[in-house]
Design an enzyme around this catalytic site. Structure first.
Site, PDB file in Angstrom:
ATOM      1  N   HIS A 196       0.839  -1.196   0.000  1.00 37.43           N
ATOM      2  CA  HIS A 196       0.000   0.000   0.000  1.00 37.43           C
ATOM      3  C   HIS A 196       0.872   1.243   0.000  1.00 37.43           C
ATOM      4  CE1 HIS A 196       1.228  -0.462   4.195  1.00 37.43           C
ATOM      5  NE2 HIS A 196       0.999   0.829   4.346  1.00 37.43           N
ATOM      6  N   ASP A 198       0.818   5.169   1.922  1.00 42.43           N
ATOM      7  CA  ASP A 198       0.165   5.832   3.052  1.00 42.43           C
ATOM      8  C   ASP A 198      -0.531   7.099   2.534  1.00 42.43           C
ATOM      9  OD1 ASP A 198       1.246   3.856   4.647  1.00 42.43           O
ATOM     10  OD2 ASP A 198       2.913   5.095   5.384  1.00 42.43           O
ATOM     11  N   HIS A 253       4.813   0.132  -0.146  1.00 40.96           N
ATOM     12  CA  HIS A 253       5.581  -0.687   0.805  1.00 40.96           C
ATOM     13  C   HIS A 253       4.697  -1.786   1.384  1.00 40.96           C
ATOM     14  CE1 HIS A 253       3.717   2.651   2.968  1.00 40.96           C
ATOM     15  NE2 HIS A 253       3.757   1.932   4.075  1.00 40.96           N
ATOM     16  N   ARG A 263       8.325  -8.766  15.148  1.00 41.59           N
ATOM     17  CA  ARG A 263       8.634  -7.394  14.723  1.00 41.59           C
ATOM     18  C   ARG A 263       7.652  -6.457  15.419  1.00 41.59           C
ATOM     19  NH1 ARG A 263      10.644  -4.150  10.387  1.00 41.59           N
ATOM     20  NH2 ARG A 263       9.202  -2.491   9.818  1.00 41.59           N
TER      21      ARG A 263
HETATM   22  C1  LIG Z   1      -7.425  -1.005   3.907  1.00 42.73           C
HETATM   23  C2  LIG Z   1      -7.243   0.125   4.539  1.00 42.73           C
HETATM   24  C3  LIG Z   1      -6.502   0.254   5.829  1.00 42.73           C
HETATM   25  C4  LIG Z   1      -6.192   1.743   5.870  1.00 42.73           C
HETATM   26  C5  LIG Z   1      -7.496   2.298   5.344  1.00 42.73           C
HETATM   27  C6  LIG Z   1      -7.662   1.474   4.070  1.00 42.73           C
HETATM   28  O1  LIG Z   1      -8.985   1.465   3.568  1.00 42.73           O
HETATM   29  C7  LIG Z   1      -6.684   2.016   3.007  1.00 42.73           C
HETATM   30  C8  LIG Z   1      -5.486   2.763   3.663  1.00 42.73           C
HETATM   31  C9  LIG Z   1      -4.975   2.046   4.923  1.00 42.73           C
HETATM   32  C10 LIG Z   1      -4.007   2.881   5.735  1.00 42.73           C
HETATM   33  C11 LIG Z   1      -2.524   2.654   5.373  1.00 42.73           C
HETATM   34  C12 LIG Z   1      -1.662   3.577   6.232  1.00 42.73           C
HETATM   35  C13 LIG Z   1      -2.081   3.553   7.715  1.00 42.73           C
HETATM   36  O2  LIG Z   1      -1.657   2.327   8.301  1.00 42.73           O
HETATM   37  C14 LIG Z   1      -3.616   3.677   7.863  1.00 42.73           C
HETATM   38  C15 LIG Z   1      -4.005   3.872   9.335  1.00 42.73           C
HETATM   39  C16 LIG Z   1      -4.099   4.774   6.985  1.00 42.73           C
HETATM   40  O3  LIG Z   1      -4.280   5.942   7.269  1.00 42.73           O
HETATM   41  O4  LIG Z   1      -4.354   4.288   5.724  1.00 42.73           O
HETATM   42  C17 LIG Z   1      -4.257   2.482   7.176  1.00 42.73           C
HETATM   43  C18 LIG Z   1      -5.777   2.341   7.233  1.00 42.73           C
HETATM   44  C19 LIG Z   1      -6.249   1.468   8.416  1.00 42.73           C
HETATM   45  O5  LIG Z   1      -5.544   0.569   8.859  1.00 42.73           O
HETATM   46  O6  LIG Z   1      -7.384   1.697   8.845  1.00 42.73           O
HETATM   47  O1  LIG Z   2       4.748  -2.166  10.442  1.00 43.45           O
HETATM   48  C1  LIG Z   2       5.479  -1.681   9.595  1.00 43.45           C
HETATM   49  O2  LIG Z   2       6.690  -1.788   9.618  1.00 43.45           O
HETATM   50  C2  LIG Z   2       4.863  -0.881   8.453  1.00 43.45           C
HETATM   51  C3  LIG Z   2       3.353  -0.844   8.547  1.00 43.45           C
HETATM   52  C4  LIG Z   2       2.731   0.130   7.618  1.00 43.45           C
HETATM   53  O3  LIG Z   2       3.203   0.357   6.538  1.00 43.45           O
HETATM   54  C5  LIG Z   2       1.518   0.815   8.049  1.00 43.45           C
HETATM   55  O4  LIG Z   2       1.047   0.567   9.172  1.00 43.45           O
HETATM   56  O5  LIG Z   2       1.019   1.655   7.271  1.00 43.45           O
HETATM   57 FE   LIG Z   3       2.251   2.050   5.555  1.00 39.40          FE
END
Ligand SMILES: C=C1C[C@]23C[C@@]1(O)CC[C@H]2[C@@]12CC[C@H](O)[C@@](C)(C(=O)O1)[C@H]2[C@@H]3C(=O)O
Ligand SMILES: O=C(O)CCC(=O)C(=O)O
Ligand SMILES: [Fe+2]
Length: 323
Positions: A196, A198, A253, A263
């Site tokens: 994904h 961020d 990543h 981890r």
């Molecule tokens: C599948 C998902 C988890 C996420 C929200 C989403 O719909 C798409 C983006 C995901 C992500 C990736 C980065 C962060 O870990 C996170 C908190 C964010 O802001 O976007 C996660 C979301 C999540 O885990 O709720």
């Molecule tokens: O846990 C990690 O090292 C990365 C996780 C990550 O990419 C995320 O939480 O968005």
């Molecule tokens: Fe991430």
């Protein structure tokens, strides 16, 4: 939260690991040449490692110890802090669109902590708060150096969004237990956290010395990031990609499980206030068209949180190039 059914997690594909990559950009924040290197790293990789970052080691160790204590509790105790929407404990399910991974986590909104929180909520809360103040300061320093490097004024154009009282930032603690059985047999790894980008502006990641993090290069090849518990790893997020009109690109990543060690990672996702318009900065646009439609962080977040992890979330906000 219910127990996740075994077959679904067992269906996760096994992935062949790759050699650690030694070419990750390294930024020494104490060096005067860091600006130019930062710009290069954001353009080429959307990712870099930071040393001499100024975040006191004792803040990091304190929070790591709190996180380990929490993740060592019985599942029934941890689940009292769930579900993770918007803040709380999650296990294997990531987001609400069906993604799963070999990970348990705490998602925290720095403004509102869940009330049930392990054995000593106050200590946990203060460890998170002290850590976040120091990490946010470092993130702002990096964003100001980036503004200098891009010759944008004022130099706080990016950092002021993280400093805003309304900043919609998120903090995440991830725990990936080791999975020796199948991996050891096959020599392959399982998905801990699927690929994904961020969505925010910038993400600041710190992990213990266990490998697992991989980034995708511009040519699509995956490379393993050697872990370093004394350094931070920085991701360019989708919002910074838009604000620089694509000059910087958010980095794809993922995390693969490690066959013998846990981890533990802690990630600060620096986001803007919900009402903030996310658009290319005018000073970067001379003679250029914006590649993106106009949107607020609220609109982007709402759309992003309805996507699957691996989806390209920016595609809905991209302008179609005229032919
Ligand atoms: C599948 C998902 C988890 C996420 C929200 C989403 O719909 C798409 C983006 C995901 C992500 C990736 C980065 C962060 O870990 C996170 C908190 C964010 O802001 O976007 C996660 C979301 C999540 O885990 O709720
Ligand atoms: O846990 C990690 O090292 C990365 C996780 C990550 O990419 C995320 O939480 O968005
Ligand atoms: Fe991430």
């Amino acid at each position: 939260m219910g127990v996740f059914s075994k077959p679904a997690i067992e269906q996760l594909p096994l992935i062949r690991n790759c050699m650690p990559f030694s070419g990750i950009p390294l930024i020494d924040l104490s060096q005067p040449d860091s600006k130019a290197l930062l710009i290069e790293a954001c353009q080429e990789f959307g990712f870099f490692k930071v040393i001499n970052h100024g975040v006191p080691m004792d803040l990091i160790s304190k929070l790591e110890a709190e996180a380990i204590n929490f993740f060592s509790l019985p599942l029934s105790e941890k689940e009292k802090a769930g579900p993770p929407n918007p803040s709380g404990y999650g296990n294997k399910r990531i987001g609400s669109s069906g993604d799963i991974g070999r990970v348990e986590y705490l998602l925290l909104n720095p403004q509102s902590f869940p009330s049930v929180f392990g054995q000593n909520p106050d200590m946990f809360r203060s460890a998170v708060s002290d850590y976040l103040s120091a990490v946010r300061k470092m993130a702002c320093e990096i964003l100001e150096l980036l503004a200098d490097g891009l010759m944008i004024q004022p130099r706080n154009v990016f950092s002021k969004l993280l400093m805003d009282e309304q900043s919609d930032s998120v903090f995440r603690l991830n725990h990936y237990p080791p999975y020796p059985e199948r991996q050891a047999l096959s020599g392959k790894c399982m998905i801990g956290f699927g690929e994904h980008t961020d969505p925010q502006i910038i993400s600041v990641l710190r992990s213990n010395n266990t490998s697992g993090l991989q980034i995708s290069l511009r040519n699509g090849n995956w490379i393993s990031v050697p872990p370093d518990e004394n350094s931070f790893f920085i991701n360019v997020g989708d919002s910074l990609q838009v604000m620089t009109n694509g000059r910087f690109q958010s980095v794809k990543h993922r995390v693969l499980t490690n066959s013998c060690k846990s981890r533990v990672s802690m990630i600060y996702f620096g986001g803007p206030p919900l009402s903030e318009k996310i658009a290319p900065l005018p000073s970067l646009m001379e003679g250029e068209e914006s590649h993106y439609k106009e949107f607020t962080w609220f609109e982007y977040k709402r759309s992003a949180y309805n996507t699957r992890l691996a989806d390209n979330r920016l595609v809905f906000f991209q302008k179609v190039a005229a032919t």
